[in-house]
Design a protein around this motif. Structure first.
Motif, mmCIF file in Angstrom:
data_model
loop_
_atom_site.group_PDB
_atom_site.id
_atom_site.type_symbol
_atom_site.label_atom_id
_atom_site.label_comp_id
_atom_site.label_asym_id
_atom_site.label_seq_id
_atom_site.Cartn_x
_atom_site.Cartn_y
_atom_site.Cartn_z
ATOM 1 N N LEU A 55 13.178 16.860 22.621
ATOM 2 C CA LEU A 55 13.787 15.617 23.063
ATOM 3 C C LEU A 55 15.276 15.782 23.335
ATOM 4 C CD1 LEU A 55 12.012 12.972 20.830
ATOM 5 C CD2 LEU A 55 11.853 13.217 23.308
ATOM 6 N N LYS A 56 15.930 16.594 22.538
ATOM 7 C CA LYS A 56 17.358 16.806 22.767
ATOM 8 C C LYS A 56 17.575 17.434 24.143
ATOM 9 C CE LYS A 56 21.584 18.524 20.693
ATOM 10 N NZ LYS A 56 22.238 19.005 19.467
ATOM 11 N N ASN A 57 16.752 18.406 24.501
ATOM 12 C CA ASN A 57 16.855 19.003 25.833
ATOM 13 C C ASN A 57 16.574 17.974 26.920
ATOM 14 O OD1 ASN A 57 17.536 21.592 25.025
ATOM 15 N ND2 ASN A 57 15.418 22.275 24.887
ATOM 16 N N PHE A 58 15.539 17.150 26.718
ATOM 17 C CA PHE A 58 15.185 16.157 27.726
ATOM 18 C C PHE A 58 16.339 15.194 27.972
ATOM 19 C CE2 PHE A 58 10.307 16.330 26.847
ATOM 20 C CZ PHE A 58 10.296 17.639 27.302
ATOM 21 N N LYS A 59 17.015 14.798 26.914
ATOM 22 C CA LYS A 59 18.135 13.867 27.056
ATOM 23 C C LYS A 59 19.285 14.521 27.823
ATOM 24 C CE LYS A 59 17.017 11.557 22.705
ATOM 25 N NZ LYS A 59 17.455 11.260 21.336
ATOM 26 N N LEU A 60 19.582 15.772 27.476
ATOM 27 C CA LEU A 60 20.660 16.483 28.161
ATOM 28 C C LEU A 60 20.392 16.609 29.658
ATOM 29 C CD1 LEU A 60 21.536 19.380 25.688
ATOM 30 C CD2 LEU A 60 23.129 17.677 26.583
ATOM 31 N N TYR A 61 19.173 17.008 29.989
ATOM 32 C CA TYR A 61 18.866 17.237 31.392
ATOM 33 C C TYR A 61 18.636 15.936 32.152
ATOM 34 C CZ TYR A 61 18.911 22.187 30.463
ATOM 35 O OH TYR A 61 19.327 23.454 30.131
ATOM 36 N N ALA A 62 18.266 14.871 31.463
ATOM 37 C CA ALA A 62 18.221 13.554 32.100
ATOM 38 C C ALA A 62 19.628 13.127 32.496
ATOM 39 C CB ALA A 62 17.587 12.528 31.160
#
Length: 329
Positions: A55-62
């Motif tokens: 989820l942390k990656n998803f937030k960053l790339y969003a």
């Protein structure tokens, strides 16, 4: 149970489910001994909540994808009319607190309305080098128009690709052109590996193409959908002509900031087609809605609207992004 890697599936049909084991599946697309491909794992076949690391990656790339919405209004580059690309370097914090630098390719495209999606002609053409693999004809034709300029952009940063890990972040139709571009990079060994984060991506091709993409060992794709978004259901999948690649990560909560308990990992499931069983799209996530909504297409994905250019701070204070300011015309 691990949930940090996409599921890699097989094109071999299964006639009888009795005593079926995932380990029984082998590769018909390429030599099964080819080290560039992976095999299915039983524990990946379970719908489960997505863990905090992913989820942390998803937030960053969003956040990075949202920033790419500024491409049409600000800096960077119109590859051809309707397709926009940007390359930059991101300083991205990991869960351990270490900040790593990544080369970020962002691609966006002019999106279609619901009426345009429903009225477009859905034809498939052969994808070179993959027997039986087909991709959407209109998408592929447009992608071929971008190849020359994209090759020039990527050649210009060849030194950077040797220094930094590479990632693609793309939204909607832009993800189609982005994935076709990186497949070419991998074929030509211009990069060692690529991580892809796509948001609201439509289908690109048929089952064999999808399974080819899923089996490439140095390509990891996170296909992220929001609630009842209409676009991931396009092009219309009549008689299973079109099929998504990659595990779906589905944001089930409205305006997820994010309520982590409502982001699901949705692996492919077994489906019966013409008397045989294949791994197909999960019916329990974005695809569960009988009336998908085009208004959900821009999210919000972890509080970021994908079609709005806003100077919103990153989800984590150490995250930074700086695009290259170069002329690729």
């Amino acid at each position: 149970m691990r949930n940090s890697k996409p599921l890699y599936i097989s094109t071999q049909p299964i006639k009888n489910l009795k005593n079926f084991k995932p380990s029984d599946i082998h590769l018909p697309v390429s030599d099964a001994s080819n080290s560039n491909y992976r095999h299915i794992r039983r524990e990946d076949l379970i719908l489960h909540l997505t863990g905090p690391t992913i989820l942390k990656n998803f937030k960053l790339y969003a956040w990075l994808s949202m920033k790419a919405s500024c491409l049409k209004k600000k800096i960077i580059y119109k590859v051809i009319p309707g397709i926009y690309a940007q390359i930059g370097v991101g300083s991205l914090p990991t869960v351990t607190g270490i900040v790593i630098k990544k080369l970020i390719l962002s691609i966006q495209a002019d999106e279609l309305s619901q009426a345009e999606w429903l009225s477009r002609k859905n034809d498939l053409v052969d994808y070179p080098g993959i027997e039986g693999g087909k991709v959407d004809a209109a998408f592929y034709s447009k992608y071929l128009e971008t190849k020359g300029i994209m090759a020039k952009m990527l050649a210009d940063i060849s030194n950077e690709t040797k220094i930094y890990k590479f990632a693609l972040v793309a939204y909607g139709i832009g993800a189609v052109y982005g994935i076709l571009t990186i497949l070419e990079l991998l074929k030509k060994s211009l990069v060692d590996s690529i991580n892809v984060y796509s948001y609201g991506q439509p289908r690109i091709g048929n089952r064999i193409f999808a399974e080819y993409v899923d089996r490439i060992k140095n390509l990891l794709i996170a296909r992220i959908t929001f609630k009842d978004d209409f676009v991931p259901r396009m092009p219309v999948n009549l008689q299973d002509e079109y099929l998504h690649h990659a595990v779906e990560y589905w944001i089930a909560s409205e305006g997820c900031f994010c309520d982590d308990e409502r982001v699901f990992t949705c692996p492919p499931i077994l489906r019966k087609i013409n008397g045989y069983y294949y791994y197909g799209e999960n019916m329990n996530c974005n695809k569960q809605f009988s009336e998908p909504n085009i208004e959900s297409h821009n999210g919000p994905y972890f509080s970021y609207k994908m079609d709005i250019c806003l100077e919103i701070p990153p989800p984590f204070p150490d995250a930074q992004y700086k695009p290259f300011d170069r002329n690729w015309t």
